[in-house]
Structure formats: structure tokens, C-alpha cells
Scaffold this motif. Structure first.
Motif, PDB file in Angstrom:
ATOM      1  N   GLN A 139       0.822  -1.212   0.000  1.00 59.86           N
ATOM      2  CA  GLN A 139       0.000   0.000   0.000  1.00 59.86           C
ATOM      3  C   GLN A 139       0.860   1.268   0.000  1.00 59.86           C
ATOM      4  O   GLN A 139       0.537   2.246  -0.694  1.00 59.86           O
ATOM      5  N   ALA A 174       2.394   1.700  -3.525  1.00 61.14           N
ATOM      6  CA  ALA A 174       1.384   2.208  -4.451  1.00 61.14           C
ATOM      7  C   ALA A 174       1.132   3.694  -4.209  1.00 61.14           C
ATOM      8  O   ALA A 174       0.985   4.474  -5.159  1.00 61.14           O
ATOM      9  N   VAL A 211       0.450  -8.093  -4.667  1.00 67.49           N
ATOM     10  CA  VAL A 211      -0.058  -7.220  -5.728  1.00 67.49           C
ATOM     11  C   VAL A 211      -0.933  -8.024  -6.687  1.00 67.49           C
ATOM     12  O   VAL A 211      -2.031  -7.594  -7.064  1.00 67.49           O
ATOM     13  N   VAL A 264      -4.812   0.485  -9.698  1.00 65.04           N
ATOM     14  CA  VAL A 264      -3.674   0.740  -8.804  1.00 65.04           C
ATOM     15  C   VAL A 264      -2.707  -0.430  -8.827  1.00 65.04           C
ATOM     16  O   VAL A 264      -1.486  -0.260  -8.981  1.00 65.04           O
ATOM     17  N   TYR A 265      -3.240  -1.646  -8.696  1.00 63.03           N
ATOM     18  CA  TYR A 265      -2.368  -2.820  -8.619  1.00 63.03           C
ATOM     19  C   TYR A 265      -1.834  -3.217 -10.000  1.00 63.03           C
ATOM     20  O   TYR A 265      -0.729  -3.762 -10.100  1.00 63.03           O
ATOM     21  N   LEU A 286       1.089  -0.951 -10.485  1.00 62.77           N
ATOM     22  CA  LEU A 286       2.202  -1.363  -9.636  1.00 62.77           C
ATOM     23  C   LEU A 286       2.889  -2.606 -10.199  1.00 62.77           C
ATOM     24  O   LEU A 286       4.125  -2.714 -10.169  1.00 62.77           O
TER      25      LEU A 286
END
Length: 204
Positions: free
Chosen positions: A120, A123, A154, A172-173, A176
Motif C-alpha cells: 500500500q 502504491a 499485488v 492501482v495494482y 504497480l
């Protein structure tokens, strides 16, 4: 599954023809076993956070539900709050949103860093106005042996977010995951020992 396209038939142990349905069931069972092994390698706080995320995302719920999850993982609820993984909302609780995470967090300085925090915070830093790839790469460098588990998490979070239809979280993931190889490169350039990259890949 490519075996079915290369050969006329695939056989069971008793030489009977294996159906595609049976092959898919075997593949799914193996993937489940792999997933369970990965999950077991996570720290207890991350396991609780992952279970919560899979059900509620970042929504607030009754603290009693967190107590139940924490008990199942033999984890003290105070440890979840102290780690910053969850926020105590006085009768309710929720996973701490990324925009509420402390800006100066470091896995090297945290006495009990969790894999959840590693993901987290990375990110968050990757997209922060005062962050970026270099700062995120520094976090990856400081993760050390936790980096492969962070990469695996992730993948798991991306899968959950996609299945739940949480497009913004999935993005988001996904980002990443795409940036992870570059973050490893930056981690290497920082002079810290290069973390093991892990084998997870969202695009395999």
C-alpha cells in the motif's frame, strides 16, 4: 491447456481419455494449492487485511467482524491498529486508506513491517506528488526479503479487485505490477541488496 491443441488426446492414469473439463478442474486445484501456499507465507496482519479486503474493500464495518478475523489468524486486534493496517473508528473499523498512510513510513525503520504495508505504501508513493518511481524503488529496496511476498500480494489484490468490479483499485495494482521490474532496477541502483523479484505476473 496447450497440450490439448498439440495432441490428439490426453490420457488419465488409467489410459482413458481426459476431458477438457477434468483438465480445468486439475489446473484450478493446483492454482488453489499455490495460492494457499502464497497466502500462508504472508504475516498474520497481512492475511487478516487480505481477507477483509476480499469481502469489504476499504469500507468500514463493525469492529466485531475484525475481531472474528483476527481471532481466526491468532492475531491481536491492537496489533492491526498499531501496525497502521486498520483504523479504529470507534465501534467500526476499516483498512487504512492509502491517502491516510504516514508519508514518512519506511520498512527499514518500522519495527514490525507487514507485507500489506509494503504494497500500500509503494502504491501510494508511486503516485504521490512528492514521490514517484525513485522513491517507490527505495521502498522496494528497504523491503529486502519481503519484496517477493509484496509482489505476490499485488497479484492477489489485482485479482480480487477485478473480480469485484473495483476498477479504480484494480488499476492501482495493475500499474504497480507493470512498474515492479523498474522499481527493482531502481532498488538495485540505490546500493541496497537487490530483492528477489518473485514469480508473480499479472500478464502471464
Amino acid at each position: 491447456m496447450g497440450v490439448f491443441t498439440r495432441f490428439a488426446e490426453v490420457l488419465e492414469d488409467d489410459d482413458s481419455t481426459m476431458s477438457v473439463k477434468t483438465a480445468l478442474a486439475i489446473i484450478n486445484r493446483v492454482w488453489e494449492e499455490i495460492d494457499n501456499e502464497i497466502l500462508a507465507s504472508f504475516d498474520a496482519e497481512t492475511q487478516v487485511a487480505l481477507a477483509w479486503f476480499g469481502s469489504y474493500g476499504f469500507e468500514a464495518r463493525s469492529s466485531g467482524e475484525l475481531i472474528t478475523l483476527a481471532t481466526a489468524k491468532n492475531t491481536a486486534i491492537n496489533a492491526l491498529f498499531t501496525a497502521g493496517v486498520f483504523s479504529d473508528l470507534k465501534g467500526k473499523t476499516a483498512l487504512t486508506p492509502r491517502d491516510k498512510l504516514p508519508a514518512d513510513w519506511s520498512p527499514a525503520r518500522d519495527k514490525t513491517p507487514t507485507v500489506w504495508e509494503c504494497v500500500q505504501h509503494t502504491a501510494r508513493v508511486l503516485n504521490a506528488p512528492d514521490g514517484g518511481a525513485e522513491s517507490a524503488g527505495q521502498l522496494v529496496a528497504e523491503m529486502g526479503a519481503r519484496a517477493p511476498d509484496a509482489r505476490a500480494l499485488v497479484d492477489r489484490l489485482f485479482r480480487i479487485a477485478t473480480e469485484k468490479g473495483w476498477a479504480s483499485e484494480a488499476l492501482v495494482y495493475n500499474q504497480l505490477a507493470e512498474e515492479w521490474p523498474h522499481l527493482l532496477d531502481r532498488a538495485s541502483e540505490s546500493g541496497a541488496p537487490t530483492p528477489i523479484s518473485g514469480t508473480g505476473d499479472l500478464f502471464a
